[in-house]
Design an enzyme around this catalytic site. Structure first.
Site, PDB file in Angstrom:
ATOM      1  N   GLY A  91      60.470  71.963 128.616  1.00 23.09           N
ATOM      2  CA  GLY A  91      61.865  71.538 128.760  1.00 23.09           C
ATOM      3  C   GLY A  91      62.390  71.792 130.159  1.00 23.09           C
ATOM      4  N   SER A 187      54.024  70.464 129.854  1.00 28.53           N
ATOM      5  CA  SER A 187      55.257  70.232 130.605  1.00 28.53           C
ATOM      6  C   SER A 187      55.745  71.527 131.250  1.00 28.53           C
ATOM      7  CB  SER A 187      56.311  69.621 129.683  1.00 28.53           C
ATOM      8  OG  SER A 187      57.376  69.083 130.425  1.00 28.53           O
ATOM      9  N   TYR A 188      56.993  71.935 130.994  1.00 25.63           N
ATOM     10  CA  TYR A 188      57.481  73.170 131.609  1.00 25.63           C
ATOM     11  C   TYR A 188      56.765  74.406 131.049  1.00 25.63           C
ATOM     12  CZ  TYR A 188      60.537  76.186 134.262  1.00 25.63           C
ATOM     13  OH  TYR A 188      61.003  77.114 135.159  1.00 25.63           O
ATOM     14  N   ASP A 392      51.839  59.190 132.305  1.00 24.01           N
ATOM     15  CA  ASP A 392      53.082  59.954 132.345  1.00 24.01           C
ATOM     16  C   ASP A 392      53.646  59.907 133.757  1.00 24.01           C
ATOM     17  OD1 ASP A 392      55.132  61.831 132.017  1.00 24.01           O
ATOM     18  OD2 ASP A 392      53.777  63.525 132.402  1.00 24.01           O
ATOM     19  N   HIS A 444      52.941  61.821 128.437  1.00 20.58           N
ATOM     20  CA  HIS A 444      53.293  63.216 128.681  1.00 20.58           C
ATOM     21  C   HIS A 444      52.789  64.130 127.565  1.00 20.58           C
ATOM     22  CE1 HIS A 444      55.672  66.236 130.775  1.00 20.58           C
ATOM     23  NE2 HIS A 444      56.250  66.593 129.636  1.00 20.58           N
TER      24      HIS A 444
END
Length: 470
Positions: A91, A187-188, A392, A444
């Site tokens: 996020g 991701s994060y 992505d 992603h």
């Protein structure tokens, strides 16, 4: 009691022994470890399964009243011999229950009416016990009684709270104490995963009872501010998403080292997304977006570099449903679902959401780069795999390759195509201390778009073997 009654009593006792759960000594450990209260009997609309599930809360800070929510789905076959894998979504502020568990690697998918679940045949719990952790407090069902925690959070507290969770969770589940542990995410979570691994490594150096951490694996991972930003803009241009002029302006105007870009640079980003991208799903540039009935996009989202926040995103390719987040937000707000999950037991004042925009806006502590942590982990023999879905545009393959190149690692096995079901699954290179792999045609969330290839990737990672060449 006559002989007939005695005989029937003995038969009943024998049947009770025969049909009890096949945990062996783990049943006793379960009672001792306090697992029993966390056992999920059955989720609403859930198909029958052969594996056990647990979920609930672990308080990681009593003073602030911070508690993290988890969901464990064990392996259906021989769970006592299989490793434990902690999965984290990024996020920052997004839920591993919404993404990892419900549309990526978990055993269930939510149906279109959010009335029930169906089986994911490519679930990673076929080869490991999966522990989905909603972190930090404020994500999903995880909460803090100190509201200021949600207005000032970041990498450091997330890593510390996650370590405290792991320590306490292993006390509650003592049969996992000596089990091989792997941490994975996307991701994060490219920050969360190595940062938690470092916390565990530091903890192990000071304790007589070390956590058996073996490796980490991250996908489409935020890694290094400068190279992530440079690689992202380069991807946009190389995939014809932006004009030559906009590309040149971004390169000349933006200081990719900065945590917060100038207004001029932010304006360029906004122009590129609003005027040049068009109505696409940035998390998979070749997938149809989730549209409203009038044809407009269901969700308008922005991406603030370098955080690259995972706001309520939508996706996918043919055969895939781009609106799955909507189903999750309906399903996990159902009172019967929350009761079955032992979730929201304190009556949280806001609805469960796939991502917390409050946390995302107030993320005030972020590492500029996690490459130094990679070097520390490699020096201690921790296995590291990095993978990248190649369609992505949010944390694209170019960003990851630029970042990893800064490690200047020696090549063990040169670049080659790897295969799944006689098709090229992607490309890979094995370095001294790290393996990098792409997943062809994945966005992603790699396991969402290419579940079979993602499962092969995961199996190879656990085995510590290079991806198949044929």
């Amino acid at each position: 009691m006559n002989q007939t009654q005695i005989f029937l009593h003995v038969v009943i006792l024998l049947l009770m022994v025969l049909v009890r759960p096949s945990y062996g000594t783990a049943k006793t450990q379960e009672e001792e470890g306090g697992e029993a209260a966390d056992r999920i009997l059955e989720l609403p609309g859930q198909p029958k399964v052969l594996f056990h599930q647990f979920s609930g809360y672990v308080t990681v800070n009593k003073v602030a009243g911070r508690a993290l929510f988890y969901w464990l789905t064990e392996a259906p076959q021989n769970p006592l011999t299989k490793p434990l894998v902690i999965w984290l979504n990024g996020g920052p502020g997004c839920s591993s229950v919404a993404y990892g568990a419900s549309e990526e690697i978990g055993p269930f998918r939510i149906n279109k009416t959010a009335s029930g679940l169906y089986i994911n045949k490519f679930s990673w719990n076929t080869v490991a016990n999966l522990l989905f952790l909603e972190t930090p407090a404020g994500v999903g069902f995880s909460y803090s009684n100190r509201s200021t925690d949600l207005l000032d959070t970041g990498d450091r507290r997330t890593a510390q709270d996650s370590l405290e969770f792991v320590i306490q969770w292993l006390e509650r589940f003592p049969r996992y104490k000596n089990r091989e542990l792997y941490i994975s995410g996307e991701s994060y979570a490219g920050h969360y995963v190595p940062q938690l691994a470092k916390e565990i490594m530091n903890y192990n150096a000071k304790t007589k009872h070390p956590i058996n951490l073996k490796g980490i694996m991250v996908g489409n991972a935020v890694t290094d501010n400068y190279y992530d930003n440079l690689g992202t803009v380069t991807y946009w241009w190389s995939h014809a998403m932006i004009s030559d002029q906009t590309y040149r302006q971004l390169i000349s105007t933006c200081d990719f080292h900065r945590q917060k870009e100038s207004d001029e640079c932010e304006s360029l980003y906004s122009y590129a997304m609003d005027q040049e991208f068009g109505n696409i799903d940035q998390y998979n540039i070749y997938a149809p977006p989730c549209n409203n009935s009038d044809g407009s996009s269901a969700i308008h989202r922005t991406i603030r570099l370098p955080h690259l926040p995972r706001h309520l995103a939508v996706r996918q390719l043919s055969g895939y449903d781009p609106c799955t987040e909507k189903y999750a937000e309906i399903y996990y707000n159902r009172p019967d679902v929350q009761k079955a999950l032992h979730a929201n037991t304190t009556g949280i004042s806001y609805k469960w959401t796939a991502c917390s925009e409050v946390l995302n806006r107030n993320w005030n502590d972020t590492d500029v780069s996690v490459l130094p942590i990679y070097r520390e982990l490699m020096a201690h023999g921790i296995r590291i795999w990095v993978f990248s879905g190649d369609v992505d545009s949010v944390v694209p393959v170019t960003a990851t390759r630029y970042a990893l190149a800064q490690l200047k690692l020696s090549t063990k096995i040169p670049w080659y195509p790897w295969y799944v079901k006689k098709q090229v699954g992607g490309w890979t290179e094995v370095y001294e201390g790290l393996t990098f792999a792409t997943v062809r045609g994945a966005g992603h969330e790699v396991p969402l778009f290419k579940p079979r290839a993602a499962l092969q990737l995961f199996k190879s990672f656990l085995a510590g073997k290079p991806l198949p060449k044929s």
